[in-house]
Design a protein around this motif. Sequence first.
Motif, PDB file in Angstrom:
ATOM      1  N   TRP A 195      87.412   4.595  -5.684  1.00  0.00           N
ATOM      2  CA  TRP A 195      88.344   3.998  -4.722  1.00  0.00           C
ATOM      3  C   TRP A 195      89.021   2.767  -5.319  1.00  0.00           C
ATOM      4  N   LEU A 196      88.259   1.937  -6.011  1.00  0.00           N
ATOM      5  CA  LEU A 196      88.845   0.740  -6.615  1.00  0.00           C
ATOM      6  C   LEU A 196      89.918   1.118  -7.639  1.00  0.00           C
ATOM      7  N   GLU A 197      89.598   2.058  -8.515  1.00  0.00           N
ATOM      8  CA  GLU A 197      90.579   2.457  -9.531  1.00  0.00           C
ATOM      9  C   GLU A 197      91.810   3.091  -8.886  1.00  0.00           C
ATOM     10  N   LYS A 198      91.588   3.904  -7.876  1.00  0.00           N
ATOM     11  CA  LYS A 198      92.710   4.551  -7.187  1.00  0.00           C
ATOM     12  C   LYS A 198      93.635   3.519  -6.555  1.00  0.00           C
ATOM     13  N   ASN A 199      93.071   2.361  -6.201  1.00  0.00           N
ATOM     14  CA  ASN A 199      93.861   1.321  -5.545  1.00  0.00           C
ATOM     15  C   ASN A 199      94.257   0.195  -6.498  1.00  0.00           C
ATOM     16  N   GLY A 200      94.303   0.504  -7.779  1.00  0.00           N
ATOM     17  CA  GLY A 200      94.918  -0.406  -8.732  1.00  0.00           C
ATOM     18  C   GLY A 200      93.999  -1.343  -9.475  1.00  0.00           C
ATOM     19  N   VAL A 201      92.690  -1.254  -9.271  1.00  0.00           N
ATOM     20  CA  VAL A 201      91.761  -2.119 -10.001  1.00  0.00           C
ATOM     21  C   VAL A 201      91.506  -1.504 -11.378  1.00  0.00           C
ATOM     22  N   GLU A 202      91.705  -2.287 -12.410  1.00  0.00           N
ATOM     23  CA  GLU A 202      91.467  -1.781 -13.759  1.00  0.00           C
ATOM     24  C   GLU A 202      89.979  -1.527 -13.975  1.00  0.00           C
ATOM     25  N   ARG A 203      89.691  -0.446 -14.681  1.00  0.00           N
ATOM     26  CA  ARG A 203      88.293  -0.095 -14.943  1.00  0.00           C
ATOM     27  C   ARG A 203      87.556  -1.233 -15.640  1.00  0.00           C
ATOM     28  N   SER A 204      88.263  -1.985 -16.452  1.00  0.00           N
ATOM     29  CA  SER A 204      87.629  -3.066 -17.215  1.00  0.00           C
ATOM     30  C   SER A 204      87.103  -4.181 -16.321  1.00  0.00           C
ATOM     31  N   ARG A 205      87.469  -4.171 -15.044  1.00  0.00           N
ATOM     32  CA  ARG A 205      87.016  -5.222 -14.125  1.00  0.00           C
ATOM     33  C   ARG A 205      85.805  -4.789 -13.283  1.00  0.00           C
ATOM     34  N   ILE A 206      85.343  -3.571 -13.468  1.00  0.00           N
ATOM     35  CA  ILE A 206      84.262  -3.033 -12.639  1.00  0.00           C
ATOM     36  C   ILE A 206      82.913  -3.224 -13.328  1.00  0.00           C
ATOM     37  N   HIS A 207      81.949  -3.754 -12.576  1.00  0.00           N
ATOM     38  CA  HIS A 207      80.585  -3.974 -13.062  1.00  0.00           C
ATOM     39  C   HIS A 207      79.606  -3.323 -12.087  1.00  0.00           C
ATOM     40  N   PHE A 208      78.510  -2.804 -12.622  1.00  0.00           N
ATOM     41  CA  PHE A 208      77.492  -2.161 -11.791  1.00  0.00           C
ATOM     42  C   PHE A 208      76.200  -2.982 -11.802  1.00  0.00           C
ATOM     43  N   PHE A 209      75.555  -3.026 -10.636  1.00  0.00           N
ATOM     44  CA  PHE A 209      74.229  -3.636 -10.503  1.00  0.00           C
ATOM     45  C   PHE A 209      73.272  -2.556  -9.982  1.00  0.00           C
ATOM     46  N   PRO A 210      72.635  -1.788 -10.888  1.00  0.00           N
ATOM     47  CA  PRO A 210      71.696  -0.728 -10.487  1.00  0.00           C
ATOM     48  C   PRO A 210      70.256  -1.238 -10.510  1.00  0.00           C
ATOM     49  N   SER A 211      69.322  -0.339 -10.172  1.00  0.00           N
ATOM     50  CA  SER A 211      67.906  -0.722 -10.176  1.00  0.00           C
ATOM     51  C   SER A 211      67.171  -0.253 -11.418  1.00  0.00           C
ATOM     52  N   ARG A 231      81.105   0.911 -18.681  1.00  0.00           N
ATOM     53  CA  ARG A 231      81.126  -0.374 -17.996  1.00  0.00           C
ATOM     54  C   ARG A 231      79.770  -1.082 -18.030  1.00  0.00           C
ATOM     55  N   PRO A 232      79.784  -2.419 -17.944  1.00  0.00           N
ATOM     56  CA  PRO A 232      78.517  -3.171 -17.995  1.00  0.00           C
ATOM     57  C   PRO A 232      77.629  -2.857 -16.795  1.00  0.00           C
ATOM     58  N   ARG A 233      76.344  -2.761 -17.071  1.00  0.00           N
ATOM     59  CA  ARG A 233      75.336  -2.603 -16.019  1.00  0.00           C
ATOM     60  C   ARG A 233      74.402  -3.803 -16.108  1.00  0.00           C
TER      61      ARG A 233
END
Length: 558
Positions: A195-211, A231-233
């Motif tokens: 959804w973020l990418e579809k709405n114009g957010v560059e992939r390089s700005r996305i970070h994940f916080f997993p367990s 992307r960074p986790r």
Amino acid sequence: MPPGLTRHERLVAAFIRTGELVQGLLDEAFEKDGIDEWSPLQDAGGRLLRVEAEAIIGSWRSGFDGGLSLDPLWPDLLRRLNGPDTVRLRQPEGYAFYALLPEIYAEAALRSGLTASTVVIGIRSIGTSLAAMVSAALGAAPAGSLRPHGHPFERRVDIGPALARRLLAGRDQSYAIVDEGPGLSGSSFGSVADWLEKNGVERSRIHFFPSHAGDPGAQASERHVRRWKERPRHLDTVDRLLLDPATARLPSWVSDLTGARCGSWRDISGGRWRKIGAAKDATRPPVDAQFERRKFLFEREAGGRRERFLVKFAGLGDVGTAKARRGALLHEAGFAPKIAGTCHGFLVQQWVETAHIPITALPRLQVLDHLARYLGFRARHLSGGGQGATLRELCDVAVYNFAGTFGEDMGKKLRLLAEAHGRPCRRLRRIDSDNRLHAWEWLVTPGGSLLKADAVDHNSAHDLVGCQDIAWEVAGAAVEFDLTAPERRRLAEAVGRLADGSLEDDVLTLFEACYLGFQTGLWWMALERASGDERAPIAALLSRYRRRAECLLDGREC
């Protein structure tokens, strides 16, 4: 309340409860509207969780010392969490089962290099509160939360215009997507990033916080896997937070609780407990490491005497506290090891030195009498059972497992049995059942007495069964100890006398078939995950279950 670990535990318990309430209210709104939208509820929930997260982080990083400061607006924020009279809450699995401490996410955020301008998005359920820990640690604005929905392997998010404007107002900033997992597909994380990418957010700005540090599972799409690897986790671990020699938090807490200074400390999770004190020629019990709780052995030598404690994750907040109370009651009755207490979700109990002989080597009548007293005690004194599967649900699962594992014919036979005996003549009554009566779960002490090694966890395990009628327990004992028909009747009559009830043969037969079906599915999945020497004990157990199921469904004695 004075500073210290107890106060910190109370803060975390309140935070978990608040997260459950906010999740429940937001999911109610989502079900009603079909979208996630900005609202006074979303605002108040995010801000209240952020206030509580700040208090937890302050307590944690100060070593539980000093004063406690809460935003004076928090009572007003709590009052603003209005909703229907009945709200469906979801238990956050990581807090209850998998030693996922909220502080782990705060530490991950502090080490991430992200700034206070980061837009933090939590994925409901548990991401509602975990995202608050991330936003508080970063000094970012309160986190919003989303409910991915649709097919489990193809989740999507539907976001209203007001919430979309807020989330995208900082599209040139970094985005942190927070949840436990990823699971088989990683599509919950993936749907938010899509959804973020579809709405114009560059992939390089996305970070994940997993367990965990693993990739999404076998059902993940190629697109989601590629993004996940790019992307960074940001994550931390319970081992670093609690067992790092520089801080040794968990050993220190256990030392304070038991009054025994830690001499050595080792991880005995994943079946490693089998190597401690086992007889040289002992049969190796099967394990399913994926579903074992984290557990450690704490040891010290003092005055030529060795003291040992088992430290096992039991659940944060009220979950772990309730198990400690249950364990203390069972110990007082002579059925379980002594409970020392809890430390931030970890149950601490006295390690039992055994006689290195299995319970199956004892005289049969001694074993039956002990089983009867134990099950009768649970039925009489632990009668406040919680939620659990219905008999119909147990039958459906057993039919599915038998058919898929042993063939359609066995599934059909169980379906016919369920149709014949599926309406018990007495009303079933849920108790605080044990649910795990396998022979390797029992300890024989040097004096010849019997103790149940793990008697507090299994009716709240991450599975379907839950709390059940005492008939489930008698059926489980019959299976795990290979009782003959007369032995099962003897046990049922003894338990019935102690529990002020009767256990009919037809009810026991149906419950035994359901028990065999559930255990078959559980251990078949374990066999598929196992490798090397771990496969043989599981295969032998499944073979025994099959033989008993065939006898039961054919109406003959094995």
